[in-house]
Scaffold this motif. Structure first.
Motif, short mmCIF file in Angstrom:
data_model
loop_
_atom_site.label_atom_id
_atom_site.label_comp_id
_atom_site.label_asym_id
_atom_site.label_seq_id
_atom_site.Cartn_x
_atom_site.Cartn_y
_atom_site.Cartn_z
N ILE A 1 0.85 -1.20 0.00
CA ILE A 1 0.00 0.00 0.00
C ILE A 1 0.88 1.25 0.00
O ILE A 1 1.86 1.33 0.73
N PRO B 1 -0.44 8.65 1.51
CA PRO B 1 -1.84 8.60 1.08
C PRO B 1 -2.35 9.90 0.46
O PRO B 1 -1.81 10.98 0.73
N VAL C 1 -6.92 13.25 2.89
CA VAL C 1 -8.35 13.15 3.20
C VAL C 1 -8.75 14.42 3.93
O VAL C 1 -8.36 14.64 5.07
N GLY D 1 -3.40 4.88 -1.14
CA GLY D 1 -2.94 4.79 0.24
C GLY D 1 -4.05 4.86 1.27
O GLY D 1 -3.82 5.25 2.41
N LEU D 2 -5.28 4.49 0.87
CA LEU D 2 -6.44 4.63 1.77
C LEU D 2 -7.25 3.33 1.83
O LEU D 2 -8.46 3.33 1.57
N PRO D 3 -6.62 2.22 2.23
CA PRO D 3 -7.37 0.95 2.23
C PRO D 3 -8.48 0.90 3.27
O PRO D 3 -9.40 0.10 3.14
#
Lengths: 347, 347
Positions: free
Chosen positions: B47, B51, B54, B213-215
């Motif tokens: 991953i 990220p 957000v 990068g946001l699993p």
């Protein structure tokens, strides 16, 4: 037995693919009523308008894969909150909706009965799983149907099915009873079948988003015997639910004080809504503390009248005289509803 | 044809229920290495450690049902970002993982081949769908298998399958080719099959969480012909994805500048990782810009050595000489990795 689409090769059947109408979509409301004053008052769902407070999330909720230990914590909290025998009887899912076709698939294609009137997704799920689906009001007359799907309390009419009847339906040999308890949080716990799932012939579905007012999170549960729970969890895979949903779910399901307050507040909110509906001359024919169902000959005209005034309620294509009202969130919304209902001229 | 569990009554089979090990679970790391220094450096996934930012969400993302118009916006953004023919070729799902068993079910139970070595969830999904599952390295020798599942690029070895081979596999009459492109974002677009899904014999799976990068958000896609896309969307139901996932997905998938920067940063990060691994005398036998696979006789001992020092990497039960390394996020993590590798004594 119905012909199973999946038994004849690639699945190009359309069974269950037609989307029934749903509440809560303001895009639809705006297309129907382009001139309506904004913001819309959305009474088209049965969702708690006073949501559980969502704190800011740790970045971990987004940037890490959801952790298995947190999933187990949420399962344990759900078992306790809903009264299931143990966390091993709990399937954690991204909403109860996504579970419906998976649950229907626990049985090979057979005859299925959905209690009517019904949330249309129950019959759609049974059709997707290849069942030969019928509906009936008196579900106890299901005959040799193997799969029975009911909502308790029922949506939209709020009918409560007697626990003894449900337990009897669950005991049919080789059958499976699915009880969608999406609106059970506002009922006396004694009418839930959550504690009765160990036998393996019952799946109870619970919705997190409706009672906690957070349907955007996508969190729901199946309560069932461990072999079926393992099967459903295997279908959902190792990371069924988002980090934010796990974080909020773990906290909210254990927050008994908030849950108690919300139950009282919803009961009070439903009573206020009743007073408004009754004063407007509407017949309340059912409901729960999360919504009320009214009957009126001129329901279609009333829906239009409300919509043009920016109040969006729920209609039912098969029942043109019914309207369902969710709870207005505040005095302003109640005042607008009161005023718009008073100005309705059905003649 | 394998005996379909669902054709013999209630599904109590255990096929596909055993959970294979996965990376990214620090609960597992802490149980394995209780004395390790915290925080763990988690290199056990593929991953992106940088990220997509957000922002704070509007409360609507949580308190409203996810809106259909936003779902369509995300489908259109995914079609454009991945190169699918149109939004009607896109299924929006809460992660690509949950799609695997649904996609495997598009074919009636038959012989299925999974390209080896493989992400174990591919074979598990095929088993859950009732297929008779085999694995083979030369997937072009699949014989009469109807379902073929490959990852491209492959995980964990990074093998790229030639596009011509895949298109040939897709053209077998009555067959279905599933290409898991979970790590495709860091490859040249020309090796993706996203543009080739219109024929109806291919399903391409794309993961949002790995590259962005946001699993924890749970967002993924199936790209396929509209009849199959409709079938998959019907199984997921009207609200498949959370409000936060839709909000972030719509923005991130359209952010071509960020996507370009991320590709470059990941390529650079992978080169830095290579330098560290090579200096430590490890043989890099494959990978993508999101992870590197190394081979070493003493891999098990090295895994222990790293773990005790708080660095968690990925092992493979069937390949005891392999270790997979994700990208360290910063100079501190690279420094610790360098130091811990240097102190490893394989004798």
């Amino acid at each position: 037995m119905a012909k199973s689409a999946s038994a004849i090769g690639m699945v190009f059947t359309d069974a269950g693919e037609e989307t029934p109408p749903h509440g809560g979509d303001l895009g639809v409301a705006r297309r129907l009523f382009p001139g309506a004053p904004e913001p819309f008052i959305d009474l088209s769902t049965g969702i708690n308008p006073w949501p559980y407070p969502v704190a800011r999330f740790s970045a971990d909720a987004f940037i890490r894969l959801p952790q298995h230990e947190v999933l187990l914590t949420v399962a344990a909290a759900a078992a306790k909150a809903y009264g299931a025998p143990s966390a091993e009887h709990v399937v954690v899912a991204p909403g109860s909706q996504i579970l419906l076709p998976l649950v229907a698939r626990l049985l090979a294609p057979a005859r299925a009965i959905v209690a009517a009137p019904a949330y249309p997704e129950l019959a759609r799920a049974a059709a997707l799983a290849g069942h030969d689906v019928g509906t009936m009001e008196m579900v106890e007359r299901c005959g040799d149907a193997r799969l029975i799907m009911v909502a308790n309390p029922n949506n939209p009419d709020g009918r409560r099915l007697p626990r003894a009847l449900l337990l009897k339906l669950a005991q049919r040999r080789g059958g499976l009873l699915v009880v969608d308890e999406a609106f059970m949080d506002v009922e006396p716990p004694s009418i839930s079948l959550a504690a009765d799932v160990a036998g393996g012939n019952v799946v109870v579905l619970r919705s997190f988003g409706k009672f906690f007012g957070l349907p955007g999170l996508r969190l729901g549960f199946a309560l069932t015997a461990p072999p079926l729970a393992r099967r459903l969890s295997a279908l959902l895979g190792p990371w069924p639910v988002s980090g934010p949903a796990l974080a909020v779910g773990a906290k909210a399901l254990a927050d008994t004080a908030w849950i108690e307050r919300a139950r009282k507040r919803l009961a009070k909110g439903a009573a206020s809504l009743d007073a408004i509906l009754i004063k407007a001359g509407l017949d309340i024919i059912g409901g729960t503390a999360l919504f009320r169902l009214v009957e009126r000959k001129a329901a279609a005209a009333l829906f239009q009248h409300l919509g043009r005034a920016g109040i969006y309620v729920r209609t039912f294509p098969d029942r043109p005289t019914w309207l369902r009202f969710g709870l207005p969130a505040d005095a302003r919304a109640r005042g607008r509803l009161r005023k718009v209902l008073a100005s309705f001229d059905a003649t």
